[in-house]
Motif scaffolding. Sequence first.
Motif, PDB file in Angstrom:
ATOM      1  N   THR A 175     -23.511  10.571   6.493  1.00 50.12           N
ATOM      2  CA  THR A 175     -23.082   9.306   5.900  1.00 50.12           C
ATOM      3  C   THR A 175     -24.232   8.645   5.150  1.00 50.12           C
ATOM      4  O   THR A 175     -24.032   8.039   4.085  1.00 50.12           O
ATOM      5  CB  THR A 175     -22.530   8.368   6.985  1.00 50.12           C
ATOM      6  N   ALA A 178     -24.435  10.179   1.842  1.00 50.71           N
ATOM      7  CA  ALA A 178     -23.392   9.645   0.962  1.00 50.71           C
ATOM      8  C   ALA A 178     -23.787   8.283   0.412  1.00 50.71           C
ATOM      9  O   ALA A 178     -23.567   7.987  -0.771  1.00 50.71           O
ATOM     10  CB  ALA A 178     -22.066   9.544   1.715  1.00 50.71           C
ATOM     11  N   LEU A 179     -24.378   7.437   1.258  1.00 48.74           N
ATOM     12  CA  LEU A 179     -24.813   6.128   0.767  1.00 48.74           C
ATOM     13  C   LEU A 179     -25.931   6.288  -0.255  1.00 48.74           C
ATOM     14  O   LEU A 179     -25.952   5.594  -1.275  1.00 48.74           O
ATOM     15  CB  LEU A 179     -25.277   5.240   1.920  1.00 48.74           C
ATOM     16  N   ALA A 182     -24.336   7.102  -3.445  1.00 48.72           N
ATOM     17  CA  ALA A 182     -23.710   5.920  -4.044  1.00 48.72           C
ATOM     18  C   ALA A 182     -24.751   5.013  -4.682  1.00 48.72           C
ATOM     19  O   ALA A 182     -24.548   4.469  -5.780  1.00 48.72           O
ATOM     20  CB  ALA A 182     -22.921   5.162  -2.983  1.00 48.72           C
ATOM     21  N   GLN A 200     -20.962   1.258  -1.653  1.00 48.75           N
ATOM     22  CA  GLN A 200     -20.585   1.234  -0.242  1.00 48.75           C
ATOM     23  C   GLN A 200     -19.918   2.512   0.205  1.00 48.75           C
ATOM     24  O   GLN A 200     -19.301   3.236  -0.579  1.00 48.75           O
ATOM     25  CB  GLN A 200     -19.685   0.023   0.049  1.00 48.75           C
ATOM     26  N   THR A 201     -20.060   2.788   1.490  1.00 49.46           N
ATOM     27  CA  THR A 201     -19.369   3.905   2.124  1.00 49.46           C
ATOM     28  C   THR A 201     -19.120   3.526   3.576  1.00 49.46           C
ATOM     29  O   THR A 201     -19.549   2.474   4.038  1.00 49.46           O
ATOM     30  CB  THR A 201     -20.181   5.207   2.015  1.00 49.46           C
ATOM     31  N   SER A 202     -18.422   4.398   4.292  1.00 51.55           N
ATOM     32  CA  SER A 202     -18.112   4.105   5.693  1.00 51.55           C
ATOM     33  C   SER A 202     -18.161   5.385   6.515  1.00 51.55           C
ATOM     34  O   SER A 202     -18.016   6.492   5.991  1.00 51.55           O
ATOM     35  CB  SER A 202     -16.724   3.471   5.821  1.00 51.55           C
ATOM     36  N   GLN A 205     -14.705   7.169   6.285  1.00 50.60           N
ATOM     37  CA  GLN A 205     -14.445   7.938   5.072  1.00 50.60           C
ATOM     38  C   GLN A 205     -15.246   9.230   5.047  1.00 50.60           C
ATOM     39  O   GLN A 205     -14.751  10.277   4.612  1.00 50.60           O
ATOM     40  CB  GLN A 205     -14.765   7.089   3.836  1.00 50.60           C
ATOM     41  N   ASN A 206     -16.471   9.188   5.546  1.00 52.33           N
ATOM     42  CA  ASN A 206     -17.287  10.398   5.578  1.00 52.33           C
ATOM     43  C   ASN A 206     -16.768  11.398   6.607  1.00 52.33           C
ATOM     44  O   ASN A 206     -16.828  12.609   6.388  1.00 52.33           O
ATOM     45  CB  ASN A 206     -18.744  10.040   5.848  1.00 52.33           C
TER      46      ASN A 206
END
Length: 399
Positions: A175, A178-179, A182, A200-202, A205-206
């Motif tokens: 995660t 992923a951030l 982003a 943003q990510t969560s 979602q990951n």
Amino acid sequence: MADGIFAGLRVIDCASWIAGPAAATILSDFGAEVIKIEPPGAGDPWRASAPVPGKVTDYWWQLTARNKRSLAIDLKHAEGLGVLNRLIGSTDVFITNFPLPVRERLKIAATDLLAINPRLVYGSITAYGETGEEAARTGFDATAYWARTGLMDMVRANTETEPVRSMPGMGDHPTATALYAAIATALYRRERTGLGGVAQTSLLQNGLWANGCFVQNRLFGEHVRHRPPRTETPSALANHYRCRDGRWFLMALHNEARQLASFLKAIDAEHLAQDERFATQLARRANHKALTEILDGIFARRDLAAWKPILEAAGVTFGAVFTVDEAADDPQSREIGALVPFADGAGLTVSSPFHIDGATKVAPRRAPAVGQHSETVLRDAGYSADEIGRLKALGVLQQ
């Protein structure tokens, strides 16, 4: 590019635990200046996590907080918030994983900080996303990434066994990557438009992305079975096997038309190709249990060290099931720069999981003590000795 791709980029890590801080760590690996904001006293609660029971250690902290400067300041105090706001004016990236209500209460929500600096990239991690009924819920990678998304359920040995617990950081580190992606994307947009914004990510979602193959099946209406035990796997040629010395390896022989003959010859089992149960791929699928039992007996005759050169010579894709001890002492991992030495102390650390051609990563530096750089950071921001002294007297600043 000795100073790194992100040399001159200022990042404020106002997060805790793993996922948010690890995204800042990746930026630091490529040269960004990272200021770690912690509450006075014990600092980030991740510091107190002990990977070795009964020992007071900071091994995990060294991984996630390397290269950073620690500013210990009380954001609940108006003066502390004033310090943050002053720093935000010259900051490129702000990262937080605080629950959304906490951000509102502390006045560090995206709307608050972007009003001060419209060029700021506001990196945000939440457990369940930023909209919907569960936006304010707290969560860790074990609960939101691993349990919520079906991953925990799908990897257990069978439907009767307990759900499998995740390892620390198993969902946090992906995660974090992923951030980072982003944030890098938002920085690219800023180069074109001059404006920052929220990246943003969560964890949720990951986790869904990680479990994407099975979730996609379900989205098309297919029933998804639990992963069967190894004796019931659809292909005996894509299975794990135990050697004479008790060591396991995972074999992935997927191109059967091209690889089967050389594989059977290498393990002295060419006769199996003439067995009608295994003569075609369809037959092998129908008789996978019998073939697995036969291969179990064959691989139990030799140690893993003996099977390795045999399988390699046959062109079979396989991987030994490593222990953590072996993974931490893997020469290949060191060769590719996945395990690198600290520049200012003994030991190794795990590097971020990618490289850029022509760019050298910053040699990792040991993680800071709580508030180790508080005074230095404030002096660099233009604070006078008297102003710093007053903040200390108020209990807002710790060094």
